[in-house]
Design an enzyme around this catalytic site. Structure first.
Site, PDB file in Angstrom:
ATOM      1  N   HIS A  92      -2.511 -32.056  20.012  1.00 61.07           N
ATOM      2  CA  HIS A  92      -1.330 -32.802  20.463  1.00 61.07           C
ATOM      3  C   HIS A  92      -0.214 -31.857  20.890  1.00 61.07           C
ATOM      4  O   HIS A  92       0.943 -32.245  20.959  1.00 61.07           O
ATOM      5  CB  HIS A  92      -0.853 -33.727  19.346  1.00 61.07           C
ATOM      6  CG  HIS A  92      -1.890 -34.753  19.012  1.00 61.07           C
ATOM      7  ND1 HIS A  92      -2.058 -35.900  19.751  1.00 61.07           N
ATOM      8  CD2 HIS A  92      -2.862 -34.765  18.068  1.00 61.07           C
ATOM      9  CE1 HIS A  92      -3.066 -36.597  19.241  1.00 61.07           C
ATOM     10  NE2 HIS A  92      -3.587 -35.919  18.235  1.00 61.07           N
ATOM     11  N   LYS A 136       0.843  -1.200   0.000  1.00 63.85           N
ATOM     12  CA  LYS A 136       0.000   0.000   0.000  1.00 63.85           C
ATOM     13  C   LYS A 136       0.881   1.255   0.000  1.00 63.85           C
ATOM     14  O   LYS A 136       0.688   2.168  -0.786  1.00 63.85           O
ATOM     15  CB  LYS A 136      -0.932  -0.013   1.209  1.00 63.85           C
ATOM     16  CG  LYS A 136      -1.802   1.223   1.273  1.00 63.85           C
ATOM     17  CD  LYS A 136      -2.707   1.246   2.477  1.00 63.85           C
ATOM     18  CE  LYS A 136      -3.399   2.601   2.557  1.00 63.85           C
ATOM     19  NZ  LYS A 136      -4.215   2.765   3.744  1.00 63.85           N
ATOM     20  N   GLU A 178      -3.871  -5.664  15.280  1.00 64.82           N
ATOM     21  CA  GLU A 178      -3.545  -4.301  14.833  1.00 64.82           C
ATOM     22  C   GLU A 178      -4.736  -3.381  15.080  1.00 64.82           C
ATOM     23  O   GLU A 178      -4.578  -2.194  15.332  1.00 64.82           O
ATOM     24  CB  GLU A 178      -3.195  -4.281  13.329  1.00 64.82           C
ATOM     25  CG  GLU A 178      -1.703  -4.376  13.081  1.00 64.82           C
ATOM     26  CD  GLU A 178      -1.252  -4.019  11.656  1.00 64.82           C
ATOM     27  OE1 GLU A 178      -0.029  -3.936  11.454  1.00 64.82           O
ATOM     28  OE2 GLU A 178      -2.087  -3.836  10.758  1.00 64.82           O
ATOM     29  N   GLU A 200      11.034  -4.324   4.167  1.00 64.43           N
ATOM     30  CA  GLU A 200      11.185  -5.753   3.856  1.00 64.43           C
ATOM     31  C   GLU A 200      10.772  -6.011   2.405  1.00 64.43           C
ATOM     32  O   GLU A 200      11.441  -6.734   1.659  1.00 64.43           O
ATOM     33  CB  GLU A 200      10.322  -6.609   4.798  1.00 64.43           C
ATOM     34  CG  GLU A 200      10.747  -6.608   6.258  1.00 64.43           C
ATOM     35  CD  GLU A 200      10.193  -5.429   7.051  1.00 64.43           C
ATOM     36  OE1 GLU A 200       9.610  -4.500   6.450  1.00 64.43           O
ATOM     37  OE2 GLU A 200      10.369  -5.431   8.288  1.00 64.43           O
ATOM     38  N   GLY A 237      -4.445  -1.529   5.233  1.00 61.69           N
ATOM     39  CA  GLY A 237      -3.614  -2.651   4.777  1.00 61.69           C
ATOM     40  C   GLY A 237      -4.246  -3.993   5.134  1.00 61.69           C
ATOM     41  O   GLY A 237      -4.291  -4.909   4.317  1.00 61.69           O
ATOM     42  N   ARG A 238      -4.773  -4.103   6.364  1.00 61.67           N
ATOM     43  CA  ARG A 238      -5.327  -5.391   6.798  1.00 61.67           C
ATOM     44  C   ARG A 238      -6.731  -5.637   6.233  1.00 61.67           C
ATOM     45  O   ARG A 238      -7.333  -6.668   6.521  1.00 61.67           O
ATOM     46  CB  ARG A 238      -5.293  -5.493   8.325  1.00 61.67           C
ATOM     47  CG  ARG A 238      -5.961  -4.362   9.068  1.00 61.67           C
ATOM     48  CD  ARG A 238      -5.625  -4.430  10.558  1.00 61.67           C
ATOM     49  NE  ARG A 238      -6.105  -3.273  11.307  1.00 61.67           N
ATOM     50  CZ  ARG A 238      -5.453  -2.127  11.410  1.00 61.67           C
ATOM     51  NH1 ARG A 238      -4.299  -1.940  10.770  1.00 61.67           N
ATOM     52  NH2 ARG A 238      -5.948  -1.136  12.137  1.00 61.67           N
ATOM     53  N   LYS A 292      10.177   0.417  13.740  1.00 63.33           N
ATOM     54  CA  LYS A 292      10.749   0.682  12.410  1.00 63.33           C
ATOM     55  C   LYS A 292      11.762   1.826  12.492  1.00 63.33           C
ATOM     56  O   LYS A 292      12.848   1.762  11.924  1.00 63.33           O
ATOM     57  CB  LYS A 292       9.644   1.102  11.426  1.00 63.33           C
ATOM     58  CG  LYS A 292       8.676   0.003  11.039  1.00 63.33           C
ATOM     59  CD  LYS A 292       7.752   0.520   9.927  1.00 63.33           C
ATOM     60  CE  LYS A 292       6.453  -0.235   9.873  1.00 63.33           C
ATOM     61  NZ  LYS A 292       5.472   0.315   8.955  1.00 63.33           N
TER      62      LYS A 292
END
Ligand code: F6P
Length: 523
Positions: A382, A205, A351, A211, A265-266, A491
């Site tokens: 398990h 976005k 978020e 990254e 973004g999400r 950041k």
């Protein structure tokens, strides 16, 4: 006369008292008191069946919920979301993800926004057709065999989940998701695939995420080095709200797709951010995915509070986090194709609801949302379920299960089905025992969501349901679920540390950080 003088306790106190009373009595008692409890608290939402009967809820608490919704002006707040008001107050933005799946413009937000969205969908559809006809690469009529999708957070979790649910053996194009900062993994992928038949989609976005750009540069070099006389740009696609940055990076204008600042973004799974999946699996599948979500939007917008599923589920979450001290909520998926759903919903919840101030900027006294985690149900049984059954934490669970009719022909699916129901029942009822080590306290509530088949539409229903739960929870808490300033500090500090690492000057840093930069003792 005297009655009029007796003051009613405050609504919030009545909700808390009711929640505590239900918890004291226990879940089993609720079923004993009401023989039609399952029918009363089982809801159908198109292809989903949602069972709330194993929760601390009864008719009286639903009545309190409707009062609470009025007090919090929930109806008005739902309208604000669908109208495109600036519900994200701190950033002065709308949060119009509902517009991304509103193909016929049912809701009253601006026409211009609807047109923008439809224009973008049209561009995706046309690009997808050209893709199917092998008209994308610089190489003559060459079909694409691999797509590399580069993105992180909301720009990766959504497309990855969607792809996992709808991909089949018949799709000849494979999508590879690159989000991590792992050069070896990226180089090893690039060695295995043919650049002439690969499309690279960079989804971001902001188009500033480090990254993503780190990986994107490697990919661009790889395309350039292998293109020979051909135009490497034809195989590089960008999706962003920042066209200038895409252009500067070298993405050709006819390879740029857009989202807008009002798409969080999400919440971007419904947008061109999912282009790589659209190309690999077909536009029609994506359209059905949007339609699934649109059905939930309609339910949320039009259904009265006491039957409105996002509202009911948000009220339960509110009760559990505020009065039952629930710190976490577990998501147990009993279908392999949903393995990425917990991670996706983790971002959506955490978020959105991990906030410390209310809408007016005032510090909150209690934790807001819950820590959301989980995974594949049978594997979890398990591993970590022990703590659900005998640990001391109150942990509500959401079970995602394929319905009985759909599992008849598969021993694996039947195993998933029976185990999910068994766990939900065991968590609710517990088991008494003379030996304390064999005692199960029970009274862990759960939601069970059944679906007849797992396809694009079902996934659309599921995700939109959770988006709206989170929105209602934020209204109950009076917080902004659409900003995420908490991600910024780390950041920024990372930039300072990088500078110190390169310059050898640690003056700006604390002792521990400076010490750690200086490294380990090699034995
Ligand atoms: O750092 C958090 C975040 O901003 C998320 O909200 C977002 O989904 C992710 O990073 C990726 O951001 P972008 O799409 O701008 O690369």
């Amino acid at each position: 006369m005297l009655d009029n003088l007796v003051q009613q306790p405050k609504l919030a106190d009545r909700i808390e008292t009711k929640a505590r009373q239900l918890q004291r009595n226990g879940l089993f008692q609720l079923f004993q008191a009401d023989k039609s409890r399952f029918e009363r608290f089982k809801f159908d939402l198109d292809a989903l069946t949602i069972d709330l009967s194993k929760h601390f809820i009864d008719t009286e608490s639903v009545n309190l919920l409707t009062d609470f919704a009025k007090q919090k002006q929930l109806e008005k707040k739902i309208k604000s979301l669908f109208t495109g008001e600036l519900v994200n107050q701190s950033e002065q933005r709308a949060a119009l993800h509902i517009a991304l799946r509103d193909v016929t413009h049912v809701y009253p937000y601006e026409v211009a926004i609807h047109q923008q969205v439809q224009g973008e969908l049209q561009q995706m559809r046309e690009f997808s057709q050209a893709f199917d006809q092998g008209k994308i690469t610089g190489y003559d009529d060459q079909s694409i065999e691999n797509i590399i999708h580069i993105g992180i957070g909301g720009s990766e979790l959504g497309p990855k989940l969607l792809y996992e649910v709808i991909k089949t053996e018949n799709h000849r194009t494979k999508v590879h998701f690159v989000s991590g900062v792992d050069e070896d993994a990226l180089q090893s992928l690039l060695k295995r695939i043919n650049p002439a038949t690969t499309l690279c989609c960079i989804a971001s976005k902001s188009f500033t995420t480090e990254e993503t750009l780190l990986n994107a540069v490697v990919i661009k070099d790889w395309l350039q080095q292998n293109a020979g006389d051909l135009n490497w740009q034809s195989q590089l696609v960008g999706i962003s709200a920042n066209p200038a940055a895409m252009t500067e990076f070298g993405i050709a204008e006819n390879r740029q797709f857009f989202i807008w600042d009002w798409v969080g973004g999400r919440y971007s799974i419904w947008s061109a951010i999912s282009l790589s999946v659209v190309l690999a699996c077909g536009y029609q599948q994506f359209y059905e995915f949007l339609q699934g979500a649109a059905l939930v939007d309609k339910h949320f917008y039009t259904t009265t509070m006491e039957k409105n599923l996002p509202v009911l589920l948000a009220f339960l979450n509110y009760n559990y986090t505020q009065f039952f001290h629930a710190q976490t909520q577990m998501l147990a998926v009993y279908h392999e194709k949903l393995k990425y759903l917990p991670g996706y919903l983790q971002q959506l919840f955490m978020e959105s609801l991990g906030k410390q101030v209310d809408m007016q900027g005032k510090r909150l006294q209690k934790p807001t949302g819950q820590i959301v985690w989980g995974g594949l149900g049978c594997n979890g049984q398990h591993a970590y379920y022990q703590m659900l059954h005998q640990g001391q934490h109150f942990i509500p669970v959401d079970f995602f299960v394929m319905a009985a009719d759909s599992v008849a022909n598969s021993a694996h699916e039947q195993h998933n089905f029976t185990n999910a129901l068994a766990q939900a029942r065991a968590l609710m009822l517990g088991k008494s025992a003379e030996d304390n080590t064999k005692y199960y306290p029970g009274n862990q509530p759960s939601t069970t969501i059944l679906f007849a088949k797992l396809d694009a539409k079902t996934l659309g229903l599921l995700i939109a349901l959770y988006e709206h739960i989170i929105y209602v929870q934020s209204v109950f808490l009076n917080i902004n679920p659409f900003d995420q300033f908490g991600v910024e500090l780390g950041k920024n500090i990372s930039a300072t540390i990088k500078q110190a690492l390169l310059s050898g000057n640690y003056d700006e840093l604390d002792q521990s950080t400076a010490g750690l930069i200086q490294g380990v003792n090699s034995p």
